[in-house]
Enzyme design. Sequence first.
Site, short mmCIF file in Angstrom:
data_model
loop_
_atom_site.label_atom_id
_atom_site.label_comp_id
_atom_site.label_asym_id
_atom_site.label_seq_id
_atom_site.Cartn_x
_atom_site.Cartn_y
_atom_site.Cartn_z
N ASP A 284 0.82 -1.21 0.00
CA ASP A 284 0.00 0.00 0.00
C ASP A 284 0.86 1.27 0.00
OD1 ASP A 284 -2.71 1.21 0.52
OD2 ASP A 284 -1.68 1.93 2.30
N GLU A 326 0.84 -0.34 -5.18
CA GLU A 326 -0.28 0.60 -5.17
C GLU A 326 0.35 1.99 -5.18
OE1 GLU A 326 -3.52 3.21 -3.59
OE2 GLU A 326 -1.81 2.65 -2.36
C1 GLC Z 1 -4.05 3.50 -0.04
C2 GLC Z 1 -5.42 2.89 0.17
C3 GLC Z 1 -6.34 3.95 0.68
C4 GLC Z 1 -5.80 4.51 1.96
C5 GLC Z 1 -4.35 4.98 1.78
C6 GLC Z 1 -3.71 5.25 3.10
O1 GLC Z 1 -4.05 4.45 -1.02
O2 GLC Z 1 -5.89 2.34 -1.03
O3 GLC Z 1 -7.63 3.44 0.87
O4 GLC Z 1 -6.59 5.58 2.39
O5 GLC Z 1 -3.57 4.01 1.16
O6 GLC Z 1 -3.47 4.07 3.78
#
Ligand code: GLC
Length: 650
Positions: A284, A326
């Site tokens: 993430d 991500e």
């Molecule tokens: C990523 C997740 C999102 C979250 C962010 C902070 O972008 O997809 O939902 O708010 O990380 O953890």
Amino acid sequence: MYEQISHSLLNDILVELKKKTKPQNLQFFHTRLGANFYAIYSLFNTLYGEHPDSKKHILHLVETLMRQYIRRPSHLKKIDLEREKDHNWFLNQKWVGMALYCNGYADNLKDMLSRLNYLQELGVNLVHIMPICDCPEGKSDGGYAVRDFCKIDSRFGTFEDFDKLVTNLKKRDMLLTLDVVVNHTSDQHEWAKKAREGDKAYQDYYFIFDDRSIPDIYEESMPEVFPETAPGNFTWDEAMGKWVMTVFNRYQWDLNYRNPAVFIEMLDIILFWANRGADILRLDAVAFMWKKMGSSCQNEREAHLILQLMKDCCQVTAPGVLFIAEAIVAPTEIIKYFGEDAINAKECEIAYNATFMALLWDAVATKKAILLNKGIQNIPSKLERATWLNYVRCHDDIGWGFSDDDIVTAGYEPQSHRRFLVDYFTGNYEGSLATGLAFGRNSQTGDARISGSLASLAGLERALKNNDPDAINMAIKIILLLHGMILSFGGIPMLYYGDAIGTLNDDSYLNDESKNDDSRWIHRPKMNWEKAMQRTQPGTVEYSIFNAVKKMISIRKEIPAFADRNNRELLNVDNPHLFVFLRFDQINSSSRVLVIGNFNDEPQFLDLSPLQRMGFFQYDSIKNLCNGESLHAMNGNLMIPARSFYWLQG
Ligand code: GLC
């Protein structure tokens, strides 16, 4: 690679570790460690060479890899060996994913077992279960504020439930993707608690400052992620009497990867979940992993080095496990998360294709594929052994992350075009039936992202309210058109739970204090299983969407040209409403598929003569693979109905 300094260091480390470990078969571990150690050592040295305890840490790092290898269950080790032999396994067109919350799609992890048939009925064989780690009650950013990385949140179930689910998924030949929130922890995490109590070693896990002098310098160049609900990038912690870096929400403390102990802790957590049976780990917010004063603190070179180091280490212990990056950043930056200057991904094998997602929504709003064509043309080519995660909707908002230059070449003015998109999807533009919400509106720039379910953004909610059969039909067409694109583009299509039955916005989150300031919850509903039952009733919206998506999925799986082997060619066509690309099978060159998407709400024509010159459509009838129908060109022009797509056999 054999290099003497690192090799002799490795020998010393292994002698040390031998003293501590019971004799056992570490053959595969040793061959992989030997192959990767020079890279591991070089990266570690670049990142942490100056650290006073660098030597101690690299010993600890190898010890962690070995400990987790010893713990790795034998059936997973077997899968590792199989995937080493068939190392492009994930590029196959057979994989189709769905992202879901175990307590949204089902009631919890245990209940997930009773909901797997639905996935298989649809053809989904990769399931991304959104964060399941222990989080504080109340606000937890949808599970992305983790209190304990190695504990399952009791609201979702136990490790026993989880293990049963994993075993069941494996029996069904379904892959499991889990999140590892590598960038930050909850402020209730044990490390944060210790830091708050004054433990210097743990304060060093985060970015903690006595006063505003350093935070103020950082703020000069750091953008805000949640400007409305969490302005600024630092939070005053009353108990500690200090400022903490909190790029996302105030309760999410950013981890300090300048500290090698943090790197090793997180690597240990990655391997923990790999050993629990995850096939793919979604890392993430990776773009944020390295903070540097004077920079935006995103996409820094060191963030890439950290990911490379994580990959090299994971390959030693659990080589069958893939990473998803991500990184919802600019197109030219996203591509770097595969790893630069390599053929095989050296960082993450999979990356979110956020650019394609946003461009598809642009085409829906403009009813034209001009920016879509430009944007896709300008995405740099990716590595051979790497693939996109293609999606239409996910649990997050839609950001307009394509480049301003592309907007200009498409003939629009960037600021007003972005504003148009926000107006369009919030239903404030004439003719728009979309019912999305603005998210993260920045009062200074006027920019905003969009929340809302696929069906509501496609206009289905308003069409149903207006009881307008034509509009309902058009919304369904848009939903199918978007799925037709992600299922054929090249990469792993990742559906979002609820979308295959046309789930609408759900505003019940407004009654929950821990959620009501975050409009992303409007598209994170509880799955309505009664509505899902309608998929068996011809004539219903659910039936139309579900069965069409199901069919596309099964057809996709039969088309080798849809495997992702850098086998896509974007075709320039005269009609601005059309997005046209060719997919070809590298092994059997005669197997080619032409994909055409018409984003306009009027039928459009494609002049086939240039394609005929390329050896296409030599016969009178053209086969649409989606339904087996034969199509006929009129005077060399093929008609594509409004908001529709074709997969055509050449
Ligand atoms: C990523 C997740 C999102 C979250 C962010 C902070 O972008 O997809 O939902 O708010 O990380 O953890």
